[in-house]
Design an enzyme around this catalytic site. Structure first.
Site, PDB file in Angstrom:
ATOM      1  N   MET A  30       0.850  -1.198   0.000  1.00 14.25           N
ATOM      2  CA  MET A  30       0.000   0.000   0.000  1.00 14.25           C
ATOM      3  C   MET A  30       0.888   1.252   0.000  1.00 14.25           C
ATOM      4  SD  MET A  30      -3.445  -0.946   2.043  1.00 14.25           S
ATOM      5  CE  MET A  30      -2.860  -0.598   3.674  1.00 14.25           C
ATOM      6  N   HIS A  34       9.051   1.309   3.410  1.00 13.62           N
ATOM      7  CA  HIS A  34      10.163   1.380   4.357  1.00 13.62           C
ATOM      8  C   HIS A  34      11.061   0.159   4.136  1.00 13.62           C
ATOM      9  CE1 HIS A  34       7.889  -1.621   6.525  1.00 13.62           C
ATOM     10  NE2 HIS A  34       6.872  -0.800   6.679  1.00 13.62           N
ATOM     11  N   GLY A  36      11.300  -2.589   5.488  1.00  8.28           N
ATOM     12  CA  GLY A  36      10.601  -3.879   5.490  1.00  8.28           C
ATOM     13  C   GLY A  36      10.087  -4.232   4.094  1.00  8.28           C
ATOM     14  N   HIS A  37       9.497  -3.243   3.408  1.00  5.25           N
ATOM     15  CA  HIS A  37       9.013  -3.499   2.038  1.00  5.25           C
ATOM     16  C   HIS A  37      10.186  -3.816   1.110  1.00  5.25           C
ATOM     17  CE1 HIS A  37       5.723  -0.694   3.510  1.00  5.25           C
ATOM     18  NE2 HIS A  37       5.022  -1.710   3.051  1.00  5.25           N
ATOM     19  N   GLN A 153      -2.740 -11.930   8.347  1.00  2.58           N
ATOM     20  CA  GLN A 153      -2.991 -11.668   6.915  1.00  2.58           C
ATOM     21  C   GLN A 153      -2.358 -12.763   6.059  1.00  2.58           C
ATOM     22  OE1 GLN A 153      -2.698  -7.727   4.809  1.00  2.58           O
ATOM     23  NE2 GLN A 153      -0.644  -8.413   4.334  1.00  2.58           N
TER      24      GLN A 153
END
Ligand code: PAF
Length: 280
Positions: A30, A34, A36-37, A153
């Site tokens: 989305m 950061h 992590g992505h 998720q």
């Protein structure tokens, strides 16, 4: 890096790759990217010839009083980061390209979507499963990569893939953390300075519970209650703290060997989630 907005352009680029025999990985996001992505993009690069990243702030996974309109949108910075990370294609659709006004279909992974985060965010996981299923159909990747910070998720998506026979290999990537242990999240931007200092205690609480299990403390319910109290004392408003079987998120029993501890708590107005998983 190719940037495409339309479904037609997306399909044209991907079918050219597929005709050349190249494998494709999808990293759905989305935005407000950061480290992590970027770790997800990096993992995807190692697994497939071409990496597609989607940025779409998906309205159907936000509740009416949630932060859809204020969710951080940082398109320019995101594009630079993805180009630096050597993503091959960025898919940036408009809401109207994804959801037509006469949409009647949604994907619902029953049961799993109604517990933990699903209990306090009704409809959230149906929105997630629906957009992920649509992105899978649009991109038709060989592999899809998700962060395990959102463990529930990931479990919902894994279950959807199994139940709908979707021929995609799912990869879960470990949570990227700040040096103080705080799980990286776009929503950390909402924390005040003081809350930022307190926030790592959520991960510490998970560590306390893990240690108690590893030293053989018997009652998981007692551990949950003790840690919930610790979180309250530290200034959190806990939503849940649950010791689960990591395969189906049912409450863990003494027979379970694969454990995930799931936690969600508010600090001020910011809802943080985190988890820790391990085998006994
Ligand atoms: O984890 C996220 O950022 C979102 O839930 C996802 C998987 C991109 C679906 O909108």
């Amino acid at each position: 890096m190719i940037i495409v907005n339309s479904i037609l352009d997306l399909r044209t680029a991907i079918s050219a790759w597929k005709q050349s025999g190249l494998s494709v990985a999808l990293v759905p996001t989305m935005g407000n990217l950061h480290a992590g992505h970027l770790k997800l993009v990096n993992s995807a690069k190692q697994k497939a010839d071409k990496v597609v990243v989607s940025i779409f702030v998906n309205p159907t996974q936000f509740g009416v009083n949630e932060d859809f309109s204020s969710y951080p949108r940082t398109e320019q910075e995101d594009q630079l980061k993805l180009a630096t990370e050597n993503a091959d294609l960025l898919f940036l659709p408009a809401i109207t390209d994804i959801y037509s006004a006469n949409t009647l279909t949604a994907v619902n992974v029953t049961g799993l979507s109604d517990i933990y985060c699903g209990a306090s965010r009704p409809g959230h996981f149906s929105g997630v499963a629906t957009i992920v299923c649509k992105l899978f159909n649009l991109v038709q990747p060989d592999i899809a990569v998700f962060g395990l910070k959102d463990f529930q998720q990931f479990t919902v998506i894994k279950t959807m893939v199994r139940d709908l026979n979707i021929p995609i290999e799912l990869i879960g990537v470990d949570t990227q953390r700040e040096e103080n242990g705080l799980a990286m999240s776009s929503r950390n931007n909402y924390l005040t300075d003081l809350e930022r200092q307190l926030a790592p205690q959520l991960y510490q609480a998970l560590g306390i519970a893990q240690s108690a299990i590893l030293v053989g403390q018997h009652s998981y319910a007692d551990i949950e209650q003790q840690v919930l109290q610790t979180l309250k004392n530290a200034g959190f408003i806990p939503d849940y703290f649950a010791i689960c079987c990591s395969h189906d998120l049912s409450p863990a029993t003494k027979q379970d060997k694969d454990i995930v501890i799931l936690a969600a708590a508010k600090l001020g107005t910011t809802r943080l989630i985190d988890n820790i998983y391990f085998s006994l």
